[in-house]
Motif scaffolding. Structure first.
Motif, PDB file in Angstrom:
ATOM      1  N   LEU A 237      -6.348  -2.868  -3.586  1.00  0.00           N
ATOM      2  CA  LEU A 237      -5.884  -3.322  -2.274  1.00  0.00           C
ATOM      3  C   LEU A 237      -6.965  -3.240  -1.195  1.00  0.00           C
ATOM      4  O   LEU A 237      -7.028  -4.070  -0.307  1.00  0.00           O
TER       5      LEU A 237
ATOM      6  N   LEU B  67      -7.132   2.987  -4.897  1.00  0.00           N
ATOM      7  CA  LEU B  67      -6.665   2.035  -3.886  1.00  0.00           C
ATOM      8  C   LEU B  67      -7.456   0.731  -3.959  1.00  0.00           C
ATOM      9  O   LEU B  67      -7.160  -0.225  -3.238  1.00  0.00           O
TER      10      LEU B  67
ATOM     11  N   LEU C 291       0.837  -1.209   0.000  1.00  0.00           N
ATOM     12  CA  LEU C 291       0.000   0.000   0.000  1.00  0.00           C
ATOM     13  C   LEU C 291       0.869   1.256   0.000  1.00  0.00           C
ATOM     14  O   LEU C 291       0.576   2.219  -0.709  1.00  0.00           O
TER      15      LEU C 291
END
Lengths: 245, 277
Positions: free
Chosen positions: A213, A210, A46
């Protein structure tokens, strides 16, 4: 004033939780997106992803947070204030008041939960002052992780941190994680009461990047696990963030 | 070569001066102490202002500081006094006695929480408009915070303003000194509660290093004001900054502590006068 949005995050490991999604509205008002995140093994992935998306290097985060509550007779209703000491820069401290969540149909349509929030920098004896004013320590914690500050439709800050509790009073070097292997991701951005919906949209738009993830949602709303997380993390780790997601 | 050296020296002093502007200079806050049996009045304030001008003080503009005393909002006291207030309001309404409505419901019984501070005050200073200072004199605490701390205090609803005072007047430049002379009045009225004077010495910010020059200036000032045969004199009480954890390097926190000390002295003086009367 400030506004906070509560969210829920799931990864493909099935780890989920609720958190604060904050974002600043009005003078000092904040909207905040925060999501409880993901197994610790994906944190590095991340951070690589965030570094690639934001174009900025991560800042180390080590914050001692004390939550104080008013004494039994003080105030017409009980009140709570948070004092934050950035251990990388011990002065000034930050005094934070987080208010109630924005309610109503407008708030429901937003993908984030909005809370009123006010912050003020203060000299390091602020804890002593609040004790003298009749506030008592409710709990304290240590946040350790990293932060990314950048501009993308709004001044967005993303923090990835683990929450640790202290085994003794103020013992910042003697801590244990509150939830082993789980970290919190907070996405925050300042906004005003006029533009918070645009800011929320900018934040949601950013959060889509994002998605491989983690997923972000309001508390109580289940978005399911992220099936691509393990593969995305593996891909990111293998090429250091060079892969376009 | 000589010219170059001169230029370099000039540049050096200019930079030094610029640098000094970043560092807060040193303030000394004095207040007018009336003679026994006398009170402050606007005539004295006018005389003081004229005296500054007579020693070549150049008027530069206005200044204003605000000081607020806070009191705790107590849960038990609130209910008890709310009941009393509404009961007596109703009673006196029936009796058509108007003065009850002037009664300000401002003194809930702090005996319910004796550990809470009675001398909690906040100060905003003109030289630091984005800052706010909290002081608890009894416990020797001074705090510097962003002015948004006031919004946080309002939201916490645990303390509220008991009385607020303005310190306002004119600013004068006198060589390396800046003088501010002003009146102390409640925010909601023009009743003169005191006269205050700030002496700022611009070149230095070390308390120890500037002590002598500051004292010499104050002596000259006292001599000038004494020639006017006014019923009182300016007084300076230097608080123990060390007790507040403040260093020799002067900061706005030192100024805030001086204001709190001056206010305590003004209140004490007025209490003595009230007792005599």
């Amino acid at each position: 004033m400030g506004r906070v949005i509560r969210g829920r995050l799931r990864s493909d490991d099935g780890v989920c939780g609720t958190g604060n999604y904050r974002d600043t509205v009005g003078f000092g008002v904040s909207l905040m997106l925060a999501f409880w995140l993901l197994m610790i093994k994906h944190v590095e992935a991340l951070e690589i992803l965030l570094q690639g998306l934001c174009g900025v290097h991560k800042e180390h985060l080590r914050v001692h947070e004390l939550c104080l509550k008013s004494g039994p007779n003080l105030g017409h209703v009980g009140s709570e204030v948070r004092l934050l000491c950035d251990l990388e820069h011990p002065e000034p401290w930050t005094v934070k008041h987080v208010g109630g969540a924005l309610r109503g149909s407008g708030a429901e349509q937003l993908s984030v939960m909005v809370r009123n929030m006010v912050e003020s920098k203060a000299s390091k004896n602020v804890l002593r002052l609040f004790y003298a004013l009749g506030y008592k320590l409710d709990h304290e914690l240590l946040r350790v992780g990293s932060a990314f500050h950048f501009k993308r439709g709004a001044r967005i800050t993303v923090t990835v941190s683990s929450i640790n509790k202290m085994l003794k009073l103020h013992a910042i070097d003697d801590t244990v994680p509150v939830t082993l292997g789980i970290q919190v991701v907070e996405v925050t951005a300042p906004a005003t009461s006029e533009n918070y919906s645009e800011v929320a949209a900018a934040m949601s738009s950013f959060c889509e990047y994002l998605a491989p993830l983690l997923h972000l949602s309001k508390p109580g709303v289940s978005t399911g696990v992220v099936p691509t997380a393990a593969a995305a993390a593996a891909s990111l780790m293998s090429d250091g963030g060079g892969t376009t997601l | 070569m000589v010219k170059l050296t001169k230029t370099l020296i000039t540049v050096f002093f200019l930079l030094l001066k610029l640098d000094n502007k970043d560092v807060l200079s040193l303030f000394r806050v004095l207040h007018w102490q009336p003679n026994a049996g006398t009170t402050v009045n606007t005539q004295i304030l006018n005389e003081v202002s004229q005296c500054v001008e007579s020693i070549n003080g150049v008027k530069e503009g206005r200044w204003k500081a605000t000081l607020t005393y806070y009191k705790p909002m107590l849960r038990g006291a609130f209910l008890f006094f709310s009941f009393l207030f509404f009961f007596f309001s109703f009673l006196f309404f029936l009796l058509n006695i108007s003065w009850i409505f002037q009664f300000q419901f401002e003194n809930p019984d702090q005996s319910l929480a004796p550990e809470l501070p009675r001398d909690f005050l906040g100060i905003s200073l003109p030289e630091q408009p984005n800052k706010y200072y909290f002081i608890i004199r009894g416990q020797r605490i001074v705090l510097e915070a962003d002015s948004s701390i006031q919004t946080i205090m309002e939201k916490l609803q645990s303390y509220k303003s008991r009385v607020a005072l303005y310190f306002e007047g004119f600013q004068y430049q006198l060589g390396d000194f800046q003088l501010r002379v002003g009146k102390v009045t409640p925010t909601h009225s023009d009743n003169l509660r005191g006269i205050i004077m700030e002496v700022e010495y611009l070149p230095l910010s070390s308390l120890e290093k500037s002590r002598q020059v500051m004292e010499e200036f104050v002596d000259i000032w006292q001599e000038a004001i004494s020639k006017r045969s006014l019923p009182g004199h300016f007084m300076h009480i230097e608080p123990s900054f060390v007790e507040y954890g403040l260093s020799d390097h002067y900061s706005s926190q030192h100024t805030a502590v001086q204001y709190a000390t001056v206010m305590a002295q003004l209140i004490a003086t007025q209490s003595v006068q009230a007792a005599r009367n």
